[in-house]
Design a protein around this motif. Sequence first.
Motif, PDB file in Angstrom:
ATOM      1  N   GLU A 436       0.824  -1.210   0.000  1.00  0.00           N
ATOM      2  CA  GLU A 436       0.000   0.000   0.000  1.00  0.00           C
ATOM      3  C   GLU A 436       0.860   1.263   0.000  1.00  0.00           C
ATOM      4  O   GLU A 436       0.540   2.250  -0.674  1.00  0.00           O
ATOM      5  CB  GLU A 436      -0.946  -0.008   1.196  1.00  0.00           C
ATOM      6  CG  GLU A 436      -2.102  -0.976   1.052  1.00  0.00           C
ATOM      7  CD  GLU A 436      -2.850  -0.805  -0.267  1.00  0.00           C
ATOM      8  OE1 GLU A 436      -3.176   0.342  -0.622  1.00  0.00           O
ATOM      9  OE2 GLU A 436      -3.081  -1.824  -0.944  1.00  0.00           O
ATOM     10  N   GLU A 437       1.946   1.249   0.756  1.00  0.00           N
ATOM     11  CA  GLU A 437       2.863   2.395   0.779  1.00  0.00           C
ATOM     12  C   GLU A 437       3.416   2.666  -0.619  1.00  0.00           C
ATOM     13  O   GLU A 437       3.495   3.821  -1.066  1.00  0.00           O
ATOM     14  CB  GLU A 437       4.013   2.103   1.746  1.00  0.00           C
ATOM     15  CG  GLU A 437       5.093   3.167   1.769  1.00  0.00           C
ATOM     16  CD  GLU A 437       6.316   2.750   2.577  1.00  0.00           C
ATOM     17  OE1 GLU A 437       7.390   3.352   2.363  1.00  0.00           O
ATOM     18  OE2 GLU A 437       6.199   1.825   3.407  1.00  0.00           O
ATOM     19  N   CYS A 438       3.778   1.608  -1.319  1.00  0.00           N
ATOM     20  CA  CYS A 438       4.340   1.754  -2.661  1.00  0.00           C
ATOM     21  C   CYS A 438       3.284   2.206  -3.662  1.00  0.00           C
ATOM     22  O   CYS A 438       3.572   3.004  -4.565  1.00  0.00           O
ATOM     23  CB  CYS A 438       4.969   0.440  -3.116  1.00  0.00           C
ATOM     24  SG  CYS A 438       6.395  -0.039  -2.117  1.00  0.00           S
ATOM     25  N   ARG A 439       2.071   1.705  -3.511  1.00  0.00           N
ATOM     26  CA  ARG A 439       0.985   2.143  -4.399  1.00  0.00           C
ATOM     27  C   ARG A 439       0.732   3.647  -4.265  1.00  0.00           C
ATOM     28  O   ARG A 439       0.541   4.354  -5.259  1.00  0.00           O
ATOM     29  CB  ARG A 439      -0.296   1.370  -4.069  1.00  0.00           C
ATOM     30  CG  ARG A 439      -0.376  -0.004  -4.697  1.00  0.00           C
ATOM     31  CD  ARG A 439      -1.633  -0.718  -4.234  1.00  0.00           C
ATOM     32  NE  ARG A 439      -1.841  -1.970  -4.939  1.00  0.00           N
ATOM     33  CZ  ARG A 439      -2.643  -2.933  -4.514  1.00  0.00           C
ATOM     34  NH1 ARG A 439      -3.316  -2.787  -3.363  1.00  0.00           N
ATOM     35  NH2 ARG A 439      -2.792  -4.043  -5.209  1.00  0.00           N
ATOM     36  N   LYS A 440       0.731   4.124  -3.037  1.00  0.00           N
ATOM     37  CA  LYS A 440       0.496   5.553  -2.813  1.00  0.00           C
ATOM     38  C   LYS A 440       1.611   6.388  -3.429  1.00  0.00           C
ATOM     39  O   LYS A 440       1.350   7.456  -4.019  1.00  0.00           O
ATOM     40  CB  LYS A 440       0.387   5.836  -1.318  1.00  0.00           C
ATOM     41  CG  LYS A 440      -0.895   5.310  -0.686  1.00  0.00           C
ATOM     42  CD  LYS A 440      -0.927   5.551   0.827  1.00  0.00           C
ATOM     43  CE  LYS A 440      -2.199   4.970   1.437  1.00  0.00           C
ATOM     44  NZ  LYS A 440      -2.206   5.112   2.925  1.00  0.00           N
ATOM     45  N   ARG A 441       2.851   5.914  -3.306  1.00  0.00           N
ATOM     46  CA  ARG A 441       3.968   6.656  -3.900  1.00  0.00           C
ATOM     47  C   ARG A 441       3.864   6.655  -5.420  1.00  0.00           C
ATOM     48  O   ARG A 441       4.152   7.656  -6.076  1.00  0.00           O
ATOM     49  CB  ARG A 441       5.292   6.047  -3.450  1.00  0.00           C
ATOM     50  CG  ARG A 441       6.530   6.851  -3.856  1.00  0.00           C
ATOM     51  CD  ARG A 441       6.463   8.266  -3.268  1.00  0.00           C
ATOM     52  NE  ARG A 441       7.587   9.076  -3.654  1.00  0.00           N
ATOM     53  CZ  ARG A 441       8.668   9.287  -2.890  1.00  0.00           C
ATOM     54  NH1 ARG A 441       8.746   8.729  -1.689  1.00  0.00           N
ATOM     55  NH2 ARG A 441       9.637  10.064  -3.319  1.00  0.00           N
TER      56      ARG A 441
END
Length: 452
Positions: A436-441
Amino acid sequence: MDNQFSSKGGEQNVGQGDHAIGKQVNNYGIPPEVFAEYAGKLAVTDSALASFFKILEEQQVPPGDLDAKLREIAANYKELLARVGGNQAAKQAIERGDYAKAEKLLDDVANQHSLAAAGAYADNARLQRIQLRYAKAAVYWQKAAALLPDDKKKERALYLHKAAFDLDRIAKYKEALPLYEQSLSLCRETGDKAGEGTTLNNISQIYDARGDYPTALKYLEQSLVIRQEIGDKEGEGVTLNNISQIYHDRGDYATALKYLEQSLHISQEIGDRAVEGTTLNNFGLIYQTRGDYGPALKYLEQSLVIHREVGNQTMEGTTLSNIGALHHAKGDYPTALSYLEQSFIISQEIGNKAGEGTTLNNISQIYDARGDYATALKYLEQNLVLFREIGAKREEAGTSWNIGLNYAEHGDLSKAEQYISRAVQLMEALAHPKLEECRKRLEAVRAKLKAR
């Protein structure tokens, strides 16, 4: 059979005589009285020990690994001598350190008939192990397996397993997996439960390296049931340790610690120092992930001592890399680089591509933290090539993410989007805890690109 257990960061023709002995003593700083002590301790002749030192020199083994590697070579040497006792010419060649001649003599036997040939090829595999040539050993194990008749299926399973293990130990996973699978099928056919449990465990580690955690866990659970059923405490400790790593990779640290505690208890109970060292390393990683650096360093240092004691170079390199990463997290960059450089040298010397890649990644992060982004990117790109080469999807995802962040920090949003997108794609397949952190970035990078 061999056991393979994992840890994340993120196994010739030579001179002899006085001249050869003197040369090795000078290279390693070993005085004559210590040389004699080694010959006695290892129960080998002076000429044999001189040939061992020659092997260490040719393989560029660091002085810190001297004792462990001498023990490994001596064990393989004595096993091989016991097996070739009837072949006096080969035995004499081995005893005088003329390994190229011994290899030729064993190959001559292999040209005679199937059973003798299989045994000769297996002995040549052991000869390659003496010289730390694991890829060539795997070739000989396969030749030996291919020549065994149908009534020797248990032996064939063993040879195929050994071939897979020698490839596995140098991160040649694509070549190792089908050999493990053939060995597993034969173990089941012959009712070899111990071999089945070990092979299931080892197959799991290839899927784990690829980031396929559900498949890895499936194999580990099958292995655990068998090892508990037959009372294989050593194997049970290994498999419990590996199960803990799956939960660690998923971010479930409480469950990971539960399995690690069971593994540590078993390894200490039965005196299995190798598994104890790996388990201590993995305790350190969990505490490091939690930001509890004091206990993390204590566990990692205990692990390093044990790995050097038992001569496990792969895990020694891994633990050195993990200690380096911990010092990086504390902001002590010079100490971090010192440990990482030691780790990198070991991984290169033993052909451990996975360890080499992890250490390259950790070195890149030091340069990134120092603001030297060009050097950091250079290391990351080398790292990405290595992980793609060996099919390590989890590590490829992490490296693609780091490269993407590097480009994003320098305003090259197009390249940043390319690498972060690849990282997200891999993480989706892995059910990665940072997905999820990577998707947001990725969304943020794409929004900036669209606004241009």
